[in-house]
Write an enzyme that holds these catalytic residues in place. Structure first.
Site, PDB file in Angstrom:
ATOM      1  N   CYS A 104       3.191  53.171  -6.384  1.00 18.05           N
ATOM      2  CA  CYS A 104       2.512  52.709  -5.209  1.00 18.05           C
ATOM      3  C   CYS A 104       2.701  53.302  -4.118  1.00 18.05           C
ATOM      4  CB  CYS A 104       2.841  51.197  -4.930  1.00 18.05           C
ATOM      5  SG  CYS A 104       4.577  50.820  -5.466  1.00 18.05           S
TER       6      CYS A 104
ATOM      7  N   HIS B 264       3.492  48.468   1.546  1.00 17.50           N
ATOM      8  CA  HIS B 264       4.531  49.288   1.768  1.00 17.50           C
ATOM      9  C   HIS B 264       3.998  50.361   3.001  1.00 17.50           C
ATOM     10  CE1 HIS B 264       5.827  48.147  -1.821  1.00 17.50           C
ATOM     11  NE2 HIS B 264       5.546  49.187  -2.592  1.00 17.50           N
TER      12      HIS B 264
END
Ligand SMILES: NC(=O)c1ccc[n+]([C@@H]2O[C@H](COP(=O)([O-])OP(=O)(O)OC[C@H]3O[C@@H](n4cnc5c(N)ncnc54)[C@H](OP(=O)(O)O)[C@@H]3O)[C@@H](O)[C@H]2O)c1
Length: 350
Positions: free
Chosen positions: A161, A244
């Site tokens: 990710c 994130h």
């Protein structure tokens, strides 16, 4: 099975989902329940739930409603009877399994002729397995031929990710010659899966290490971009549910202004053309020092798929910026679904 013809005839392609109850599995269930090409037709997880349906079995954590169609499907334990998938005309399998399990199951499915789109890290470093971000390296899909397609199956992985967000932001900047990159990540707890971290570990805390994440960023960035510039990642877990954030400093071989960089992002278009899950503009740059923030990571269209960028500055010959990637959508399930769409659009009539 001609997948392209099915779509042209407005028929949907039946697909299976493994690891359906986990964090990434939930996003798959949500995205596939409203997908224009794919129909969610088989679900599996680790436990034998005795034919229980998904709606009862799952501990739903997404800030979007659990789709009725997914809720009504029954859920099988692994190891599954793969013959069941063949009986249901399923060739495309999405995997949201932990890496250790994926290492056994995904090669087995490939041997049986399935087309596997995986989120797991197990096979990402294999030379015959593409790590695909359609906007950036769609040509790497050719590797499915080295795995046996069209006579047999294959595995296509998406990147980790944090790597996905970084690579998308760096991709249009390659024209300026990237000499070196330093990145610090602020990664949400959903990235550790469910149940993931204990509340006692992460509440009111920041954890300055995420096992193997920095190594993954180095290896996968190199594999996807095909460039070996030094990359210095530092990966940190923060008490945020989704999204994130990454702060990045890049040194280029040419003199580059913040205007050059913003223009490169603003004009970046997908190398894979239009696909249902790809945003028209993969990178959304805002000249606002308060952007981006994780609380906005379910925004955009398709929801959660763009990478948001802000905080652009130049200092001592380097360019700095901040990016935000939705780890469970763009960095996981949405990325895999876009990979499957790229496959169907390029190879779907073979
Ligand atoms: N979370 C993220 O942001 C993210 C991003 C990119 C990639 N990934 C990768 O995506 C994969 C899934 O991540 P996740 O965060 O969704 O993990 P998770 O929340 O822990 O979910 C794992 C899923 O796999 C199932 N499972 C676990 N052990 C199994 C076994 N031995 N046999 C069969 N099924 C098993 C679980 O079923 P039960 O619920 O029945 O145990 C659950 O459905 C991992 O490889 C991860 O590294 C995650």
């Amino acid at each position: 099975m001609n997948l392209k013809r099915k779509i042209a005839n407005e028929e949907k392609i039946n697909v299976a989902l493994l690891g359906a109850t986990g964090m990434v599995g939930q996003v798959f269930a949500w995205m596939l329940s409203r997908h224009p090409w794919f129909r969610l037709s088989y679900l599996a997880a680790s436990n034998d739930m005795g034919g229980m349906n998904y709606g009862k079995a799952v501990n739903w954590h997404l800030p979007v409603p659990l789709p009725r169609r997914a809720a009504e499907l029954s859920i099988d334990p692994l190891p599954a009877d793969w013959g069941l998938l063949e009986e249901r005309d399923i060739r495309v399998v999405f995997s949201a399994l932990p890496a250790e399990k994926a290492a056994d199951v995904e090669p087995e499915l490939r041997e049986r002729g399935f087309f596997v789109f995986s989120n797991a890290g197990a096979l990402r470093t294999r030379t015959e397995v593409p790590v695909l971000i359609p906007e950036v390296n769609v040509g790497s899909l050719e590797l499915i031929r080295d795995q046996g397609f069209p006579a047999g199956g294959f595995v296509v992985c998406n990147a980790n990710c944090s790597t996905t967000g970084l690579v998308l932001a760096l991709s249009p900047l390659r024209r300026f010659g990237i000499r070196e990159v330093t990145v610090s990540t602020y990664q949400s707890i959903s990235g550790a899966g469910y149940p993931g971290l204990s509340a006692l570990d992460i509440m009111n805390n920041v954890i300055p290490h995420i096992g193997n994440e920095e190594e993954k960023m180095i290896v996968e960035t190199r594999k996807i971009l095909g460039e070996a510039f030094p990359l210095f990642p530092r990966c940190v877990r923060v008490p945020v549910m989704f999204g994130h954030l990454e702060t990045v400093w890049v040194e280029f071989t040419q003199a580059v202004s913040t205007g050059d960089v913003a223009a490169a992002w603003n004009t970046f278009e997908s190398g894979a053309g239009a696909l249902p899950s790809l945003p028209a503009r993969p990178l959304l740059y805002e000249a606002n020092v308060a952007c981006p923030q994780p609380r906005h990571c379910f925004a955009g269209y398709p929801q959660g798929m763009p990478v948001w960028i802000g905080g652009l500055q130049a200092r001592e010959g380097r360019i700095g910026f901040v990016l935000l990637v939705n780890n469970v959508i763009r960095g996981a399930a949405g990325g895999s679904i876009a990979n499957a769409e790229a496959f169907v659009s390029i190879y779907g009539d073979e």
